[in-house]
Design a protein around this motif. Structure first.
Motif, short mmCIF file in Angstrom:
data_model
loop_
_atom_site.label_atom_id
_atom_site.label_comp_id
_atom_site.label_asym_id
_atom_site.label_seq_id
_atom_site.Cartn_x
_atom_site.Cartn_y
_atom_site.Cartn_z
N GLY A 1 70.90 12.49 174.96
CA GLY A 1 69.59 12.25 175.82
C GLY A 1 69.47 13.09 177.08
O GLY A 1 68.46 12.86 177.75
N ARG A 2 70.36 14.13 177.15
CA ARG A 2 70.27 14.88 178.43
C ARG A 2 69.87 16.29 178.41
O ARG A 2 69.98 16.86 177.46
CB ARG A 2 71.75 14.79 179.05
N ARG A 3 69.25 16.72 179.39
CA ARG A 3 68.83 18.19 179.67
C ARG A 3 69.83 18.74 180.73
O ARG A 3 69.67 18.47 181.70
CB ARG A 3 67.56 18.40 180.11
N ILE A 4 70.90 19.49 180.40
CA ILE A 4 71.78 19.95 181.26
C ILE A 4 71.97 21.35 181.34
O ILE A 4 71.85 22.16 180.27
CB ILE A 4 73.16 19.49 180.93
N ALA B 1 64.58 29.19 188.32
CA ALA B 1 63.34 28.52 188.11
C ALA B 1 63.39 27.59 187.01
O ALA B 1 63.07 26.24 187.21
CB ALA B 1 61.98 29.56 188.20
N LEU B 2 63.96 27.96 185.80
CA LEU B 2 63.93 26.96 184.91
C LEU B 2 64.89 26.06 185.00
O LEU B 2 64.59 24.77 184.68
CB LEU B 2 64.39 27.70 183.39
N ALA B 3 66.01 26.27 185.56
CA ALA B 3 66.72 24.87 185.69
C ALA B 3 66.21 24.11 186.62
O ALA B 3 66.58 22.82 186.27
CB ALA B 3 68.29 25.66 186.46
N ASP C 1 67.92 17.70 183.88
CA ASP C 1 68.13 16.43 184.44
C ASP C 1 69.45 16.44 185.15
O ASP C 1 69.45 15.97 186.37
CB ASP C 1 68.64 15.30 183.45
N LEU C 2 70.39 17.47 184.79
CA LEU C 2 71.54 17.57 185.85
C LEU C 2 71.75 18.91 185.51
O LEU C 2 71.91 19.75 184.58
CB LEU C 2 72.70 16.79 184.99
N VAL C 3 72.58 19.45 186.76
CA VAL C 3 72.98 20.65 187.04
C VAL C 3 74.50 20.80 186.95
O VAL C 3 75.18 20.20 187.94
CB VAL C 3 72.27 21.54 187.89
N THR D 1 80.22 20.85 191.12
CA THR D 1 79.37 19.63 191.14
C THR D 1 78.66 19.55 189.89
O THR D 1 78.53 20.25 189.09
CB THR D 1 78.34 19.62 192.33
N VAL D 2 78.39 18.19 189.51
CA VAL D 2 77.52 17.67 188.48
C VAL D 2 76.39 16.93 189.10
O VAL D 2 76.72 15.77 189.50
CB VAL D 2 78.06 17.18 187.46
N ALA D 3 75.11 17.45 189.27
CA ALA D 3 74.14 16.64 190.13
C ALA D 3 72.67 17.03 189.60
O ALA D 3 72.58 18.05 189.00
CB ALA D 3 74.50 17.16 191.46
N PRO D 4 71.84 16.32 190.12
CA PRO D 4 70.31 16.44 189.85
C PRO D 4 70.07 17.75 190.64
O PRO D 4 70.62 18.35 191.47
CB PRO D 4 69.65 15.23 190.45
#
Length: 248
Positions: free
Chosen positions: A32-35, A202-204, A209-211, A221-224
């Motif tokens: 359920g993630r948008r990464i 811009a899309l990111a 949800d996470l980058v 890093t893995v973060a908003p």
């Protein structure tokens, strides 16, 4: 909660390079993630996706499907590809059949679905990607936007829980890009996960949800998005300062 797919201390170096494409990467991908995966050219984005899709095998570390290490046997890879689908950067790398119908049906049939089951999967994926009217068309006659949506439909027809996307929206006009992103949104709304490697800042920022920030083959890093955008050091690892103009 068990991850859909996960990497544990994964490293990979191409034979033609002395520098690792990935170095000790650990990453967990939940449902359920948008990464979005960000990083400069050569950061390891495409290699990361190829490892997760089973097209490259880690030279060190492990890839997990759920809580189970991936077995690089025919059966093990089939199980992985029933869960994880890869949409390549260029649709021409993915489209090889004479017609759109044949191309979308190839994956389901290769996974062992019956003709009736494959037909249903193709019908559903074509509708989701708005290519139903193209099913009888030759793949070579499609526009770039149509090719991108057909390539995506071919992956969705295998009904994976996680879609890996390598820069598929680049090179598309605004309308085609919006259509593809709407497909991703529907997939996530149904509980699926999308992992998108891109240079589109811009899309990111507006979509993820996470980058995941990659630099020289390492996860920094893995973060908003808001947390990444607020860190000048991370921003410079992703792109030179001039690329951030207008995206403050």
């Amino acid at each position: 909660m068990t991850a859909v797919v996960a990497l544990e201390d994964v490293s990979y170096c191409f034979p033609t390079s002395s520098q690792p494409a990935l170095a000790d990467v650990s990453l967990r991908i939940d449902a359920g993630r948008r990464i979005v995966v960000l990083g400069r050219n050569g950061a390891g984005k495409s290699t990361l996706l190829l490892i997760m899709a089973g097209l490259l095998r880690p030279q060190r570390g492990r890839l997990y499907l759920g809580a189970t290490p991936v077995a690089y046997s025919r059966q093990g890879l089939r199980r992985l590809r029933q869960t994880v689908g890869l949409v390549m950067q260029s649709p021409d790398e993915q489209l090889f059949s004479a017609s759109v119908w044949q191309d979308i049906s190839f994956g389901p049939l290769n996974l062992g679905l019956s003709d009736a089951e494959a037909r249903q999967a193709v019908t559903e994926a074509a509708a989701m990607c708005d290519v139903t009217d193209l099913l009888d068309r030759p793949t070579h006659a499609l526009s770039s936007g149509q090719k991108a949506r057909v390539a995506l439909a071919g992956v969705l027809a295998m009904r994976p829980r996680c879609i890996l996307v390598d820069e598929t929206t680049s090179g598309l006009d605004a309308w085609a890009r919006q259509q593809v992103m709407q497909v991703f949104d529907r997939l996530v709304a149904q509980g699926g996960t999308v992992v998108l490697a891109t240079h589109d800042l811009a899309l990111a920022r507006r979509w993820a949800d996470l980058v995941v920030v990659l630099h020289e083959g390492r996860v920094m890093t893995v973060a908003p998005p808001a947390q990444v955008w607020a860190d000048p050091e991370l921003r410079m690892l992703i792109a030179p300062s001039e690329f951030w103009y207008g995206d403050e």
